[in-house]
Design a protein around this motif. Structure first.
Motif, PDB file in Angstrom:
ATOM      1  N   ASN A  92       0.752  -1.202  -0.158  1.00  0.00           N
ATOM      2  CA  ASN A  92      -0.048  -0.053  -0.046  1.00  0.00           C
ATOM      3  C   ASN A  92       0.791   1.104  -0.093  1.00  0.00           C
ATOM      4  O   ASN A  92       1.854   1.299   0.538  1.00  0.00           O
ATOM      5  N   HIS A  93       0.275   2.156  -0.499  1.00  0.00           N
ATOM      6  CA  HIS A  93       0.955   3.526  -0.527  1.00  0.00           C
ATOM      7  C   HIS A  93      -0.080   4.770  -0.057  1.00  0.00           C
ATOM      8  O   HIS A  93      -1.243   4.398  -0.334  1.00  0.00           O
ATOM      9  N   ILE A 111       4.336  14.133  -1.700  1.00  0.00           N
ATOM     10  CA  ILE A 111       5.369  12.782  -1.625  1.00  0.00           C
ATOM     11  C   ILE A 111       4.494  11.596  -1.355  1.00  0.00           C
ATOM     12  O   ILE A 111       3.183  11.679  -1.176  1.00  0.00           O
ATOM     13  N   VAL A 112       4.990  10.539  -1.968  1.00  0.00           N
ATOM     14  CA  VAL A 112       4.462   9.360  -2.039  1.00  0.00           C
ATOM     15  C   VAL A 112       5.173   8.368  -0.950  1.00  0.00           C
ATOM     16  O   VAL A 112       6.174   8.602  -1.088  1.00  0.00           O
ATOM     17  N   VAL A 113       4.363   7.708  -0.035  1.00  0.00           N
ATOM     18  CA  VAL A 113       5.055   6.779   0.853  1.00  0.00           C
ATOM     19  C   VAL A 113       4.486   5.305   0.910  1.00  0.00           C
ATOM     20  O   VAL A 113       3.290   5.211   0.566  1.00  0.00           O
ATOM     21  N   GLU A 142      -0.809   5.211  -9.833  1.00  0.00           N
ATOM     22  CA  GLU A 142      -1.617   4.035 -10.121  1.00  0.00           C
ATOM     23  C   GLU A 142      -1.075   2.537 -10.140  1.00  0.00           C
ATOM     24  O   GLU A 142       0.083   2.529 -10.708  1.00  0.00           O
ATOM     25  N   GLY A 143      -1.436   2.019  -8.819  1.00  0.00           N
ATOM     26  CA  GLY A 143      -0.625   0.780  -8.636  1.00  0.00           C
ATOM     27  C   GLY A 143       0.808   1.160  -7.925  1.00  0.00           C
ATOM     28  O   GLY A 143       0.887   1.982  -7.162  1.00  0.00           O
ATOM     29  N   VAL A 144       1.680   0.601  -8.757  1.00  0.00           N
ATOM     30  CA  VAL A 144       3.088   1.180  -8.040  1.00  0.00           C
ATOM     31  C   VAL A 144       3.710   2.016  -9.211  1.00  0.00           C
ATOM     32  O   VAL A 144       4.700   2.351  -9.251  1.00  0.00           O
ATOM     33  N   GLN A 155       6.890   7.687 -16.929  1.00  0.00           N
ATOM     34  CA  GLN A 155       6.604   6.749 -15.712  1.00  0.00           C
ATOM     35  C   GLN A 155       7.615   6.379 -15.207  1.00  0.00           C
ATOM     36  O   GLN A 155       8.770   6.091 -15.646  1.00  0.00           O
ATOM     37  N   TYR A 156       7.345   6.036 -13.713  1.00  0.00           N
ATOM     38  CA  TYR A 156       8.238   5.734 -12.596  1.00  0.00           C
ATOM     39  C   TYR A 156       7.698   4.568 -11.796  1.00  0.00           C
ATOM     40  O   TYR A 156       6.670   4.563 -11.492  1.00  0.00           O
ATOM     41  N   ASP A 157       8.557   3.746 -11.183  1.00  0.00           N
ATOM     42  CA  ASP A 157       8.272   2.777 -10.497  1.00  0.00           C
ATOM     43  C   ASP A 157       8.310   3.160  -9.147  1.00  0.00           C
ATOM     44  O   ASP A 157       9.532   3.566  -8.763  1.00  0.00           O
ATOM     45  N   ILE A 158       7.343   3.191  -8.194  1.00  0.00           N
ATOM     46  CA  ILE A 158       7.637   3.848  -6.831  1.00  0.00           C
ATOM     47  C   ILE A 158       8.053   2.884  -5.990  1.00  0.00           C
ATOM     48  O   ILE A 158       8.478   2.931  -4.813  1.00  0.00           O
TER      49      ILE A 158
END
Length: 146
Positions: free
Chosen positions: A56-57, A68-70, A98-100, A111-114
């Motif tokens: 989860n984020h 920020i995204v955690v 959206e998702g990761v 686009q980037y992978d979190i």
């Protein structure tokens, strides 16, 4: 004479090993933004309770440049800036999750992978997501950049 040679050699080694990493990491698109969430991210609070569970984020817009995204991986927490690191700050450079995958709203839709901060295939530019420091103490997640 041996002492002098040894001192010169140690001095040379010391100077040759030091380098300024700041210049190699500086992103001209994202100015430094010092902040500290302190104790505001508490997983006992309803708005952050999803961070108790892996995968989860949460997006927190009060910090960073565009927020920020955690993300909780199950073994650690990660935090990244929600601004496309390969664009000057503008309305469309704010990332959505959206998702990761974090996606830029500009025409190139970078686009980037979190999970890793890495750019996805087709993303233009040289920078990865800007990471922030994370400390966890019980139910408190502290994110900071200073």
């Amino acid at each position: 004479m041996k002492k002098l040679i040894l001192i010169v050699f140690i001095g040379f080694i010391t100077l040759s090993c030091s380098k300024n990493d700041d210049t190699s990491r500086t992103n001209e698109y994202l100015p430094e933004q010092n902040f500290d969430t302190g104790s505001t991210i508490n997983t006992n609070f309803p708005q952050y309770s999803s961070l108790q569970f892996p995968g989860n984020h949460e997006v927190i817009e009060e910090y960073g440049l565009n927020g920020i995204v955690v993300y909780y991986s199950g073994s650690s927490y990660l935090a990244f800036e929600l601004s496309d690191p390969n664009h000057a700050l503008q309305t469309c450079s704010k990332l959505t999750i959206e998702g990761v995958i974090a996606t830029c709203g500009c025409s190139d839709t970078n686009q980037y992978d979190i999970l890793t901060g890495q750019a996805q295939d087709g993303t233009t530019g040289q920078y990865t997501l800007k990471p922030y420091f994370v400390e966890v103490s019980g139910t408190i997640i502290r994110v900071y950049n200073n």
